[in-house]
Design an enzyme around this catalytic site. Structure first.
Site, mmCIF file in Angstrom:
data_model
loop_
_atom_site.group_PDB
_atom_site.id
_atom_site.type_symbol
_atom_site.label_atom_id
_atom_site.label_comp_id
_atom_site.label_asym_id
_atom_site.label_seq_id
_atom_site.Cartn_x
_atom_site.Cartn_y
_atom_site.Cartn_z
ATOM 1 N N GLY A 73 0.789 -1.153 0.165
ATOM 2 C CA GLY A 73 0.206 -0.204 -0.064
ATOM 3 C C GLY A 73 0.808 1.225 -0.165
ATOM 4 C CG MET A 74 0.458 6.303 0.181
ATOM 5 S SD MET A 74 -0.462 7.522 -0.293
ATOM 6 C CE MET A 74 -1.890 7.439 0.826
ATOM 7 C CG LEU A 75 2.174 3.827 5.951
ATOM 8 C CD1 LEU A 75 3.092 4.924 6.294
ATOM 9 C CD2 LEU A 75 1.156 3.673 7.175
ATOM 10 C CB ALA B 211 -7.099 -0.604 6.041
ATOM 11 C CB THR C 225 -7.602 2.860 2.521
ATOM 12 O OG1 THR C 225 -7.207 2.314 1.286
ATOM 13 C CG2 THR C 225 -6.867 2.240 3.538
ATOM 14 C CE1 TYR D 81 -10.561 3.272 6.267
ATOM 15 C CE2 TYR D 81 -10.641 5.648 7.086
ATOM 16 C CZ TYR D 81 -9.956 4.546 6.707
ATOM 17 O OH TYR D 81 -8.507 4.622 6.891
ATOM 18 C CE LYS E 97 -8.049 1.523 10.226
ATOM 19 N NZ LYS E 97 -7.019 0.771 9.965
HETATM 20 N N1 LIG Z 1 -4.641 6.842 3.436
HETATM 21 C C1 LIG Z 1 -4.920 7.875 4.536
HETATM 22 O O1 LIG Z 1 -4.983 8.848 4.418
HETATM 23 C C2 LIG Z 1 -5.019 7.109 5.803
HETATM 24 C C3 LIG Z 1 -5.562 8.053 6.926
HETATM 25 C C4 LIG Z 1 -5.550 7.384 8.228
HETATM 26 C C5 LIG Z 1 -5.403 5.915 8.516
HETATM 27 N N2 LIG Z 1 -4.873 5.561 7.406
HETATM 28 C C6 LIG Z 1 -4.608 3.954 7.746
HETATM 29 O O2 LIG Z 1 -3.167 3.664 7.560
HETATM 30 C C7 LIG Z 1 -2.943 2.249 6.737
HETATM 31 C C8 LIG Z 1 -2.406 2.384 5.548
HETATM 32 O O3 LIG Z 1 -2.951 3.211 4.621
HETATM 33 P P1 LIG Z 1 -2.824 3.429 3.140
HETATM 34 O O4 LIG Z 1 -3.419 4.395 2.708
HETATM 35 O O5 LIG Z 1 -1.337 3.060 2.858
HETATM 36 O O6 LIG Z 1 -3.763 2.182 2.614
HETATM 37 P P2 LIG Z 1 -3.592 1.616 0.970
HETATM 38 O O7 LIG Z 1 -2.817 2.266 0.131
HETATM 39 O O8 LIG Z 1 -5.224 1.195 0.504
HETATM 40 O O9 LIG Z 1 -2.978 0.215 1.290
HETATM 41 C C9 LIG Z 1 -3.479 -0.968 2.206
HETATM 42 C C10 LIG Z 1 -3.266 -2.130 1.640
HETATM 43 O O10 LIG Z 1 -3.782 -3.232 2.190
HETATM 44 C C11 LIG Z 1 -4.099 -4.205 1.204
HETATM 45 N N3 LIG Z 1 -5.382 -4.929 1.601
HETATM 46 C C12 LIG Z 1 -6.487 -4.789 1.458
HETATM 47 N N4 LIG Z 1 -7.520 -5.848 1.728
HETATM 48 C C13 LIG Z 1 -6.491 -6.816 2.209
HETATM 49 C C14 LIG Z 1 -6.879 -8.288 2.732
HETATM 50 N N5 LIG Z 1 -8.125 -8.601 2.830
HETATM 51 N N6 LIG Z 1 -5.664 -8.834 3.005
HETATM 52 C C15 LIG Z 1 -4.523 -8.349 2.913
HETATM 53 N N7 LIG Z 1 -4.125 -7.170 2.469
HETATM 54 C C16 LIG Z 1 -5.276 -6.342 2.097
HETATM 55 C C17 LIG Z 1 -4.277 -3.341 0.109
HETATM 56 O O11 LIG Z 1 -4.390 -4.076 -1.091
HETATM 57 P P3 LIG Z 1 -5.299 -3.689 -2.642
HETATM 58 O O12 LIG Z 1 -4.847 -2.345 -2.756
HETATM 59 O O13 LIG Z 1 -5.031 -4.612 -3.393
HETATM 60 O O14 LIG Z 1 -6.555 -3.728 -1.771
HETATM 61 C C18 LIG Z 1 -3.246 -2.431 0.177
HETATM 62 O O15 LIG Z 1 -2.239 -2.896 -0.738
HETATM 63 C C19 LIG Z 1 -4.479 1.638 6.806
HETATM 64 O O16 LIG Z 1 -4.735 1.067 8.088
HETATM 65 C C20 LIG Z 1 -5.307 2.865 6.930
HETATM 66 O O17 LIG Z 1 -6.688 2.750 7.307
HETATM 67 C C21 LIG Z 1 -4.762 5.697 6.201
#
Ligand SMILES: NC(=O)c1ccc[n+]([C@@H]2O[C@H](COP(=O)([O-])OP(=O)(O)OC[C@H]3O[C@@H](n4cnc5c(N)ncnc54)[C@H](OP(=O)(O)O)[C@@H]3O)[C@@H](O)[C@H]2O)c1
Length: 290
Positions: A14-16, A66, A68, A131, A135
């Site tokens: 994912g992005m992070l 997640a 997201t 969402y 969470k």
């Molecule tokens: N982005 C924000 O602004 C933000 C803000 C606050 C908190 N957060 C939290 O920070 C964390 C990282 O965020 P992010 O933006 O990096 O998220 P992201 O880019 O959506 O990365 C999440 C990763 O989890 C994978 N995933 C989804 N469903 C899954 C499953 N069933 N089993 C295993 N992996 C799975 C996704 O794969 P696919 O892409 O193939 O679905 C993706 O690679 C998350 O917990 C998010 O809730 C994010």
């Protein structure tokens, strides 16, 4: 010699996750850093998730996986809870089989945005959307099932590897002369590289409990969009402020969800730089792909 730690990052693509794996590899060169994403582990499935974690026997799990897509969650509540709440539970159960420490990421969207000043770690949750509720349920599972877990709440992430607001504004600016951007939600844009470094520090310090981590200062999405264009030297594109009501996205967002990060500063000495500084850095490093 210090024994090698085995750190497992779930959601590593994912992005992070991509930034975090790189940061952990350079911060902890002697440790074994394993990155898994949905191809290696589907956290919706309890049995295989628990077994895979038990077999790897990590000392630390950083759980980022997640669903997201905030509006997607609103339209697919079942999937949101299956991944963000039950998935968290399955990871916690896996961690319990080998005594792994659990670090998980949560969100400002567990708050309702009505407080009017930055949210403290102990402020009551009252999520407005699916969402946020999913969470929040995940947070409850981890608190129930894992002793000494670390929950890091963050917000408004952007980074080199993901679809994000910065890339979207720059793309739209190439296509249109007028951009309409919401001006009634306030938060702190946070750079995934800065967050990754904070996570590495919290691992190093063996921090437990809840920490709010975000770049400092705050803005609305409208102000954020104008700053992106200004810092990128883009002229001739007008940004028009609109209300969330006009945009009518499926999920309601909190009006003010700035996170108070004083606990991080107090307990680790770290304060993330102002969001404008981080954004400048990001734009100068990656403007060609944005
Ligand atoms: N982005 C924000 O602004 C933000 C803000 C606050 C908190 N957060 C939290 O920070 C964390 C990282 O965020 P992010 O933006 O990096 O998220 P992201 O880019 O959506 O990365 C999440 C990763 O989890 C994978 N995933 C989804 N469903 C899954 C499953 N069933 N089993 C295993 N992996 C799975 C996704 O794969 P696919 O892409 O193939 O679905 C993706 O690679 C998350 O917990 C998010 O809730 C994010």
């Amino acid at each position: 010699m210090e024994p090698m730690r085995r750190i497992l990052v779930i959601g590593a693509k994912g992005m992070l996750g991509r930034d975090l794996v790189e940061t952990l590899r350079s911060s902890f060169p002697k440790d074994e850093i394993t990155g898994w994403d949905v191809e290696e582990i589907d956290i919706q499935e309890e049995r295989s998730t628990v077994t895979r974690i038990r077999n790897l026997e990590p000392g630390v799990i950083v759980h980022l996986a997640a669903y997201t897509d905030v509006d997607g969650c609103e339209l697919n509540e079942k999937k949101a809870f299956a991944i963000n709440a039950e998935g968290m539970k399955h990871v916690a159960l896996g961690a319990a089989t080998c005594g792994a420490k659990v670090i998980t990421l949560s969100t400002d969207y567990i708050f309702d945005g009505k407080k009017g000043s930055p949210y403290l770690e102990e402020d009551p949750a009252n999520p407005l959307n699916v969402y946020g509720r999913s969470k929040w349920k995940g947070e409850q599972y981890v608190k129930e099932l894992v002793k000494d877990a670390l929950i890091i709440r963050t917000q408004w992430l952007y980074g080199k590897y993901g679809k994000n607001f910065v890339a979207s504004i720059l793309r739209q600016a190439r296509e249109k002369d007028v951009l309409s951007v919401v001006n009634d939600q306030v938060g702190s844009p946070t750079y995934t590289l800065d967050l990754s470094q904070a996570i590495a520090l919290l691992i190093e310090r063996d921090a437990r409990g809840i920490f709010h981590v975000a770049n400092s200062d705050s803005c609305t999405w409208y102000h954020y969009a104008r700053t992106i264009l200004k810092l990128s030297g883009i002229e001739g594109v007008k940004v028009v402020p609109i209300s969330s009501k006009e945009l009518a996205y499926p999920a309601v967002r909190p009006a003010y969800s700035v996170l108070d990060t004083k606990k991080l500063k107090r307990e680790t000495g770290l304060a993330l730089r102002p969001w404008v500084e981080a954004l400048k850095d990001y734009l100068s490093s990656y403007s060609e792909r944005a």
